[in-house]
Design an enzyme around this catalytic site. Sequence first.
Site, PDB file in Angstrom:
ATOM      1  N   HIS A   1       0.441   1.922  -6.920  1.00  0.00           N
ATOM      2  CA  HIS A   1       1.693   1.739  -6.184  1.00  0.00           C
ATOM      3  C   HIS A   1       1.456   1.141  -4.797  1.00  0.00           C
ATOM      4  CE1 HIS A   1       2.298   5.059  -9.094  1.00  0.00           C
ATOM      5  NE2 HIS A   1       3.438   4.429  -9.323  1.00  0.00           N
TER       6      HIS A   1
ATOM      7  N   HIS B   1       2.609   6.679   0.703  1.00  0.00           N
ATOM      8  CA  HIS B   1       4.040   6.333   0.719  1.00  0.00           C
ATOM      9  C   HIS B   1       4.773   6.884   1.941  1.00  0.00           C
ATOM     10  CE1 HIS B   1       3.808   4.511  -3.185  1.00  0.00           C
ATOM     11  NE2 HIS B   1       3.403   5.623  -3.763  1.00  0.00           N
TER      12      HIS B   1
ATOM     13  N   ASP C   1      -4.503   1.969  -5.056  1.00  0.00           N
ATOM     14  CA  ASP C   1      -3.584   2.743  -5.898  1.00  0.00           C
ATOM     15  C   ASP C   1      -2.656   1.779  -6.651  1.00  0.00           C
ATOM     16  OD1 ASP C   1      -2.292   5.806  -5.896  1.00  0.00           O
ATOM     17  OD2 ASP C   1      -0.773   4.246  -6.183  1.00  0.00           O
TER      18      ASP C   1
ATOM     19  N   ASP D   1      -4.507   5.603 -10.491  1.00  0.00           N
ATOM     20  CA  ASP D   1      -3.397   5.432 -11.441  1.00  0.00           C
ATOM     21  C   ASP D   1      -3.321   4.004 -11.988  1.00  0.00           C
ATOM     22  OD1 ASP D   1      -2.643   4.666  -8.891  1.00  0.00           O
ATOM     23  OD2 ASP D   1      -0.903   5.990  -8.774  1.00  0.00           O
TER      24      ASP D   1
END
Length: 348
Positions: free
Chosen positions: A197, A159, A195, A284
């Site tokens: 995200h 991120h 991931d 995740d």
Amino acid sequence: MLTVYSNTHHLRNATELVGGQIVPSYERPERAEFILEQVKCVKLGNIIKPAKFDLKPTLAIHDSAYITFLQTCWDEWLAQGNKGDLFPFIWPSRTMPSKRIPKHLDGKIGYYCLSSDTSINAGTWAAAKLSADVALTATQQLTTGNNSAFALCRPPGHHATNDAYGGYCFLNNVAISAQWLLDNGASRVSILDVDFHHGNGTQSIFYDRDDVQFLSLHGQPEQCFPHFSGYADERGEGAGLGYNFNYPLAPSTDYKTWQQALDQALEEIVNYSPDVLLVSLGVDTYENDPISSFKLQSDDFKTYGSKISSLSLPTVFILEGGYAVEEIGLNTVNVLSSFEKSHSCKGF
Ligand code: SS9
Ligand code: ZN
């Protein structure tokens, strides 16, 4: 497969704002401990310590004033007489854009931060730098005769943009590693981000470049963090147009649907024909992850590990998210050991 690990990740142990309360962050030291335990348990391979790198590879990706901010903000916060963890509270916005960098810490932190889930405290900078060193050490293994490696690093990186932290990330470990490869003999690098995200930081860093192909499978931005990027029509710009691939998926996606997106991404990697594959490995996507909503089961991680190995590319796995701490070791190592079982390739 070789693993790179250092227990200095413990320096990163911070709080998070969850449901209106300041609590221990989901991104906690136990995550790496559970993974290490499972790496040992299945005898994945040797475990080595990271080498020390100077700031050059980091500054090849990140803005130098941003790095100075990360190095100094905690002391500045303490000097103001504060005791708790450091959180931002005001940001530039559409009607108040960030044309200048404020001098006061309150303004600077809003400028350099993209989400309030990520607080800063004493060990944060040191741990972030060590996390990047772990990723670089794993990546360097490709130039010394290994065809794969695992960077067991935290805090995660995907991120973090050129000059902003958030989503538990400070330095973009996978981007720093990709640039290091390009500076050490690679011509093309693919980054596959699995991931839950969207890897907004990695996308933005390479958005206008054709020497790094970025592909991300993630929860659709309408519903899922980081909300402001990850749409399928974000394809890159300028020289980078056509080298960015997003596969946004509905919040409750199961493995069957997820794998269809993975197959498309793998096909694009074959077309691009990179020298090296870097995997932003977040687990995740697991069905019981406390902050995500895909429905992957532990055995699915094995299935996709061997799918990735069928590319027959030199590959480095760099840890990103995964917050179901009890199962994070099993899920992560399922990817790595089934990859390893069927992997063979020409060296880099
Ligand atoms: C808001 C939670 C925001 C998202 C963290 C993203 C994980 C990075 N309810 N935190 S892999
Ligand atoms: Zn994540």
